[in-house]
Scaffold this motif. Structure first.
Motif, PDB file in Angstrom:
ATOM      1  N   MET A  66      17.677  35.545 -21.742  1.00 56.86           N
ATOM      2  CA  MET A  66      18.953  35.075 -21.197  1.00 56.86           C
ATOM      3  C   MET A  66      18.731  34.113 -20.036  1.00 56.86           C
ATOM      4  SD  MET A  66      21.629  38.285 -21.407  1.00 56.86           S
ATOM      5  CE  MET A  66      20.572  39.533 -20.696  1.00 56.86           C
ATOM      6  N   ASP A 315      24.191  34.247 -27.530  1.00 61.85           N
ATOM      7  CA  ASP A 315      23.234  35.352 -27.651  1.00 61.85           C
ATOM      8  C   ASP A 315      22.366  35.233 -28.894  1.00 61.85           C
ATOM      9  OD1 ASP A 315      24.028  36.594 -25.311  1.00 61.85           O
ATOM     10  OD2 ASP A 315      25.589  37.770 -26.281  1.00 61.85           O
ATOM     11  N   ARG A 318      18.777  34.046 -28.481  1.00 66.13           N
ATOM     12  CA  ARG A 318      17.739  34.902 -27.871  1.00 66.13           C
ATOM     13  C   ARG A 318      16.648  35.252 -28.872  1.00 66.13           C
ATOM     14  NH1 ARG A 318      20.696  40.107 -25.369  1.00 66.13           N
ATOM     15  NH2 ARG A 318      22.662  39.156 -24.770  1.00 66.13           N
ATOM     16  N   ILE A 383      20.134  41.504 -28.868  1.00 69.38           N
ATOM     17  CA  ILE A 383      21.227  40.665 -29.370  1.00 69.38           C
ATOM     18  C   ILE A 383      22.313  41.587 -29.924  1.00 69.38           C
ATOM     19  CG2 ILE A 383      21.884  38.870 -31.025  1.00 69.38           C
ATOM     20  CD1 ILE A 383      18.967  37.951 -31.013  1.00 69.38           C
TER      21      ILE A 383
END
Length: 479
Positions: A66, A315, A318, A383
Motif C-alpha cells: 500500500m 487494492d 497489491r 487484498i
C-alpha cells in the motif's frame, strides 16, 4: 474460442465462461488433476508458515504494497533514474500492443531471429509469443511448465504452475509426440530431456526475455524469483536481456523485498525460499566475464493507471502473483484456469480482468465465486477480494463506473422485468406499513407461489413462505 486460443485482454472471450466451466466439471481427469494439485499446495503452504506470526507478516506485506502504491508515480520516476544510471534502457508502454512493438524494435535493431523467454505473466497479457512469431522471430518458453503449455499450443492455466492441469502421463505423451522422447512416468527422465532440448536454445538465442517480481526504486534492481535456473540463464546467456513488467511491481527499497519474498515463496509453492533469487542491476561491465551486453526494461501500463485512480479497486494492484487465492478457491479447483478464458484466472483474475477489459465484456467473471472468503483469508498482502467481487457484481448490472465508455448506450445489465421487481422490492421495504401488509398477504396466499423462480431454482428448491409472518408470531407470543 477454444482453450488453445490466446487469452489476453486483446482477444478475451469470457462470455463463454459458463459452457467452458460446465465442460470442465464433466471432465473427471481435469477435476482429478486440479484436486490433487490444489490439496498438495494448500498443505505445503500451511506447513511453510508453521512457527510464523502469519497475520503480522501479512499486515507487513499489505502495508509495504500500500505504501508503494501510494507513492507509485514518484517511485516509478526514481526507478527510471536509477535504472538509467545503472546502464539499463527504460521503455514505457501504454498497453500490450505498444509493449510488443518495443520488444520487436529492440530485436530488429540487433538483427535477432530467436528469443528465449523466462516465465512472465505480463508477456502473456501482451501475447508476446504470438506477436513475435508473426514478425518472423522465434520465441521459446524456457520455464518447464510454460514449455509444456507452448508445445501443447495452450495458454497457462495457473499463474505459478502453467501446466498444473496436466498429469505425468499426459506430459509424457505430449513430449513423445512433439520432441520424440520415450514414453515414461519417470519425472527425472522427462525433465532431463527437456533440459537438454532447452540448453542449446539458451546458447544460441539472440535475446532473452523475462518478467520481474520486484523492481527496487532505491537501487534500480530487478528481482526475479525462480526454481529452475532458466530465469538466470535467460537473463545472462543471451547478449541482450529484455525485462517486461507491470508498473505496479515497484517497491521503495531492498528491505521491503525481504518480507514480500517470505510471503511469496511460502504462499505460492510452500517453499521457505526458492532455488534462485536473481538481482539484476545492469548489463555486463568491461571487467566481467558473463552477462548481457544490453539490458532493457519495458514498464507496461495496460489499464493499471486507470485502476490506480479508483480508491477501492486500487487494492487489486497489491497482488504479488503468488496464486494462493487460486489454490484455495473451490470454483477454480473444480473448473481449472482455462474455463475463465483470461490471462489471469481464479479470484485475482475475477477482480483484475474486468478492470482491463471493462465489465461490459467481463461481467460474468465476478459471479464465478461462492463468496466463501477463502481467497481473502489466504492473500499474503490482504487484498479484500470478496469485497471487490461484491462491488463488481453490482456494477455488472448497474453499469461499469471504471470504464463508462465501454458500456455507453447499454445502461444497466438487468432486464426490464428484473429491474421492476427490484425497484418494487426496494419501495416496499422502505415503507413498514406496506411491507407488513405485503408479507401478510404473501403468507395467506402462499399456495399460489410459483415453484420455479428463474435461475435461482435451477439448482435449489424454491423457499416456501411461512403460514404466519414473523410479526404475527411475535405478537402471539407476547399475548
Amino acid at each position: 474460442m477454444s482453450e488453445t486460443a490466446q487469452h489476453s485482454a486483446h482477444h478475451i472471450d469470457v462470455k463463454e465462461f459458463h459452457p467452458r466451466a460446465r465442460a470442465a466439471i464433466h471432465n473427471p481427469q481435469i477435476r482429478q488433476n486440479f484436486r490433487k494439485a490444489m490439496d498438495g499446495l494448500m498443505s505445503k503452504r500451511k506447513s511453510a508458515f508453521e512457527g510464523w506470526d502469519l497475520e503480522t507478516l501479512r499486515d507487513l506485506g499489505a502495508n509495504i504494497r500500500m505504501r508503494a502504491l501510494a507513492n507509485l508515480p514518484d517511485l516509478l520516476e526514481q526507478l527510471e533514474q536509477k535504472l538509467t544510471e545503472n546502464g539499463i534502457t527504460v521503455h514505457w508502454a501504454a498497453d500490450g500492443d505498444e509493449a510488443c512493438e518495443i520488444v520487436r524494435d529492440i530485436c530488429v535493431a540487433r538483427n535477432a531471429r530467436s528469443v528465449i523467454k523466462g516465465k512472465s505473466m505480463v508477456s502473456e497479457e501482451m501475447e508476446l509469443n504470438h506477436y513475435l512469431e508473426e514478425q518472423g522471430i522465434e520465441a521459446l518458453e524456457s520455464d518447464l511448465g510454460e514449455y509444456i503449455v507452448q508445445l501443447a499450443e495452450e495458454t497457462p492455466s495457473h499463474i505459478i504452475m502453467p501446466a498444473i492441469h496436466k498429469n505425468t502421463e499426459e506430459i509424457s505423451q505430449l513430449l513423445h509426440d512433439k520432441t520424440g522422447t520415450d514414453l515414461s512416468h519417470d519425472v527425472e527422465y522427462l525433465t532431463a530431456n527437456a533440459r537438454l532440448q532447452l540448453r542449446e536454445k539458451f546458447m544460441n538465442a539472440d535475446v532473452g526475455v523475462s518478467g520481474v517480481n520486484f523492481a527496487v526504486a532505491e537501487t534500480g534492481t530487478l528481482c526475479l524469483v525462480e526454481n529452475e535456473g532458466n530465469g538466470r540463464m535467460t537473463t545472462t546467456v543471451p547478449p541482450c536481456h529484455i525485462a517486461v513488467t507491470g508498473i505496479e511491481k515497484v517497491v521503495p527499497n531492498l528491505e521491503d523485498v525481504t518480507a514480500l519474498l517470505a510471503l511469496l515463496t511460502r504462499s505460492a509453492t510452500g517453499q521457505h525460499i526458492t532455488t534462485y533469487f536473481n538481482m539484476i542491476s545492469g548489463p555486463r561491465k568491461a571487467d566481467e566475464l558473463d552477462g548481457p551486453e544490453e539490458v532493457h526494461v519495458v514498464l507496461v501500463d495496460n489499464g493499471r493507471s486507470t485502476i490506480y485512480q479508483d480508491d477501492e479497486l486500487l487494492d487489486t494492484l497489491r497482488c504479488i502473483r503468488c496464486g494462493a487465492c487460486m489454490n484455495h478457491c473451490p470454483v477454480y479447483t473444480r473448473v481449472g484456469g482455462h474455463a475463465y478464458g483470461t490471462t489471469y484466472p481464479g479470484p485475482i483474475g475475477k477482480i483484475l480482468m474486468p478492470h482491463m477489459v471493462g465489465l461490459d465484456e467481463g461481467r460474468h467473471l465476478p459471479t464465478a465465486s461462492s463468496l466463501c472468503g477463502a481467497c481473502g483469508e489466504v492473500c499474503p498482502v490482504k487484498i479484500p477480494i470478496p469485497d471487490l467481487l461484491v462491488r463488481l457484481r453490482q456494477e455488472a448490472v448497474d453499469g461499469d463506473k471504471l470504464h463508462p465508455a465501454k458500456v455507453r448506450g447499454h445502461g444497466a445489465k438487468r432486464g426490464k422485468v428484473e429491474a421492476m421487481i427490484w425497484k418494487g422490492w426496494s419501495w416496499m421495504h422502505a415503507r413498514p406499513g406496506i411491507y407488513r401488509m405485503g408479507t401478510s398477504l404473501g403468507a395467506r396466499f402462499r399456495k399460489l407461489q410459483p415453484g420455479k423462480l428463474g435461475g435461482w431454482t435451477q439448482y435449489r428448491t424454491a423457499p416456501k413462505l411461512a403460514a404466519k409472518t414473523l410479526h404475527e408470531r411475535m405478537k402471539e407470543r407476547s399475548q
